[in-house]
Design a protein around this motif. Structure first.
Motif, PDB file in Angstrom:
ATOM      1  N   LEU A  94      -0.976  -5.807   0.054  1.00  0.00           N
ATOM      2  CA  LEU A  94      -1.156  -7.140  -0.535  1.00  0.00           C
ATOM      3  C   LEU A  94      -0.618  -7.195  -1.961  1.00  0.00           C
ATOM      4  CD1 LEU A  94      -4.697  -8.115   0.798  1.00  0.00           C
ATOM      5  CD2 LEU A  94      -2.447  -8.769   1.714  1.00  0.00           C
ATOM      6  N   ALA A  95      -0.806  -6.126  -2.704  1.00  0.00           N
ATOM      7  CA  ALA A  95      -0.273  -6.076  -4.076  1.00  0.00           C
ATOM      8  C   ALA A  95       1.252  -6.139  -4.058  1.00  0.00           C
ATOM      9  CB  ALA A  95      -0.752  -4.809  -4.781  1.00  0.00           C
ATOM     10  N   ALA A  96       1.873  -5.466  -3.098  1.00  0.00           N
ATOM     11  CA  ALA A  96       3.334  -5.523  -2.980  1.00  0.00           C
ATOM     12  C   ALA A  96       3.791  -6.935  -2.622  1.00  0.00           C
ATOM     13  CB  ALA A  96       3.816  -4.515  -1.946  1.00  0.00           C
ATOM     14  N   ALA A  97       3.035  -7.603  -1.758  1.00  0.00           N
ATOM     15  CA  ALA A  97       3.365  -8.989  -1.400  1.00  0.00           C
ATOM     16  C   ALA A  97       3.285  -9.891  -2.627  1.00  0.00           C
ATOM     17  CB  ALA A  97       2.420  -9.496  -0.313  1.00  0.00           C
ATOM     18  N   ASP A  98       2.243  -9.714  -3.408  1.00  0.00           N
ATOM     19  CA  ASP A  98       2.083 -10.517  -4.628  1.00  0.00           C
ATOM     20  C   ASP A  98       3.219 -10.257  -5.607  1.00  0.00           C
ATOM     21  OD1 ASP A  98      -0.271 -11.579  -3.591  1.00  0.00           O
ATOM     22  OD2 ASP A  98      -1.568 -10.190  -4.714  1.00  0.00           O
ATOM     23  N   SER A  99       3.599  -8.989  -5.742  1.00  0.00           N
ATOM     24  CA  SER A  99       4.683  -8.626  -6.651  1.00  0.00           C
ATOM     25  C   SER A  99       6.004  -9.237  -6.190  1.00  0.00           C
ATOM     26  CB  SER A  99       4.798  -7.103  -6.732  1.00  0.00           C
ATOM     27  OG  SER A  99       5.868  -6.730  -7.552  1.00  0.00           O
ATOM     28  N   ALA A 100       6.269  -9.170  -4.897  1.00  0.00           N
ATOM     29  CA  ALA A 100       7.506  -9.751  -4.367  1.00  0.00           C
ATOM     30  C   ALA A 100       7.533 -11.257  -4.589  1.00  0.00           C
ATOM     31  CB  ALA A 100       7.649  -9.428  -2.882  1.00  0.00           C
ATOM     32  N   ALA A 145      -7.128  -3.236   8.753  1.00  0.00           N
ATOM     33  CA  ALA A 145      -6.763  -2.090   7.926  1.00  0.00           C
ATOM     34  C   ALA A 145      -7.794  -1.876   6.824  1.00  0.00           C
ATOM     35  CB  ALA A 145      -5.387  -2.300   7.311  1.00  0.00           C
ATOM     36  N   PRO A 146      -8.113  -0.617   6.533  1.00  0.00           N
ATOM     37  CA  PRO A 146      -9.048  -0.339   5.433  1.00  0.00           C
ATOM     38  C   PRO A 146      -8.412  -0.677   4.090  1.00  0.00           C
ATOM     39  CG  PRO A 146      -8.141   1.699   6.294  1.00  0.00           C
ATOM     40  CD  PRO A 146      -7.651   0.597   7.190  1.00  0.00           C
ATOM     41  N   PRO A 147      -9.237  -0.837   3.066  1.00  0.00           N
ATOM     42  CA  PRO A 147      -8.724  -1.219   1.746  1.00  0.00           C
ATOM     43  C   PRO A 147      -7.632  -0.296   1.207  1.00  0.00           C
ATOM     44  CG  PRO A 147     -11.113  -1.379   1.783  1.00  0.00           C
ATOM     45  CD  PRO A 147     -10.695  -0.754   3.091  1.00  0.00           C
ATOM     46  N   GLY A 148      -7.718   0.984   1.482  1.00  0.00           N
ATOM     47  CA  GLY A 148      -6.713   1.920   0.978  1.00  0.00           C
ATOM     48  C   GLY A 148      -5.324   1.662   1.531  1.00  0.00           C
ATOM     49  N   ALA A 174      -0.433  -8.210   5.434  1.00  0.00           N
ATOM     50  CA  ALA A 174      -1.732  -7.899   6.044  1.00  0.00           C
ATOM     51  C   ALA A 174      -1.540  -7.573   7.521  1.00  0.00           C
ATOM     52  CB  ALA A 174      -2.702  -9.067   5.868  1.00  0.00           C
ATOM     53  N   GLU A 175      -0.678  -8.332   8.177  1.00  0.00           N
ATOM     54  CA  GLU A 175      -0.379  -8.081   9.588  1.00  0.00           C
ATOM     55  C   GLU A 175       0.276  -6.705   9.761  1.00  0.00           C
ATOM     56  OE1 GLU A 175      -0.044  -8.931  13.730  1.00  0.00           O
ATOM     57  OE2 GLU A 175      -1.141  -9.994  12.172  1.00  0.00           O
ATOM     58  N   ALA A 182       0.020  -4.091   7.761  1.00  0.00           N
ATOM     59  CA  ALA A 182      -0.996  -3.066   7.495  1.00  0.00           C
ATOM     60  C   ALA A 182      -1.910  -2.899   8.700  1.00  0.00           C
ATOM     61  CB  ALA A 182      -1.808  -3.434   6.251  1.00  0.00           C
ATOM     62  N   GLY A 183      -2.305  -4.009   9.293  1.00  0.00           N
ATOM     63  CA  GLY A 183      -3.167  -3.955  10.467  1.00  0.00           C
ATOM     64  C   GLY A 183      -2.478  -3.297  11.654  1.00  0.00           C
ATOM     65  N   MET A 184      -1.208  -3.616  11.869  1.00  0.00           N
ATOM     66  CA  MET A 184      -0.474  -3.011  12.985  1.00  0.00           C
ATOM     67  C   MET A 184      -0.322  -1.501  12.802  1.00  0.00           C
ATOM     68  SD  MET A 184       2.477  -5.891  13.677  1.00  0.00           S
ATOM     69  CE  MET A 184       3.287  -4.957  14.976  1.00  0.00           C
ATOM     70  N   LEU A 185      -0.042  -1.077  11.578  1.00  0.00           N
ATOM     71  CA  LEU A 185       0.102   0.360  11.325  1.00  0.00           C
ATOM     72  C   LEU A 185      -1.230   1.075  11.489  1.00  0.00           C
ATOM     73  CD1 LEU A 185       2.560   0.308   8.303  1.00  0.00           C
ATOM     74  CD2 LEU A 185       3.073   0.731  10.721  1.00  0.00           C
TER      75      LEU A 185
END
Length: 110
Positions: free
Chosen positions: A14-20, A5-8, A37-38, A40-43
């Protein structure tokens, strides 16, 4: 395998994962980051987000990042889809956005 997945797309997930992980003691940070990350990559690889324009894409990515870290991500994404109004002035393509949420549920098996 690292996400394609691109950075956007990847960075908000990843930020949501960190927040959770920082707000919920039942969430392991490393596992949350790997799962997001998985996702995001699948989408991205599944072309789920490709039809969204530059206006709607960041809104959908932010909403999905938040919903996918909910206690019940499937219910959260379905509720988000149900809440998209046909005449939502904040979106260029409300039907496309609603469809993206519903396809996300299917692609991620929620």
């Amino acid at each position: 395998m690292p996400s394609t997945a691109p950075p956007g797309i990847l960075e908000p997930f990843l930020a949501a994962a960190d927040s959770a992980a920082s707000s919920r003691s039942d969430v392991d940070a490393e596992t949350a980051r790997a799962l997001m990350a998985e996702a995001a990559g699948m989408l991205h690889d599944g072309l789920v987000l490709d039809h969204l324009d530059d206006h709607d894409l960041p809104q959908v990515v932010a909403a999905l990042a938040a919903d996918l870290t909910a206690v019940d991500p499937g219910a959260a994404v379905r509720a988000r889809a149900a809440g998209v109004a046909d005449d939502d002035p904040a979106l260029h393509d409300p039907d496309g956005v609603r469809g993206t949420y519903l396809v996300t549920v299917q692609v991620l098996g929620l």
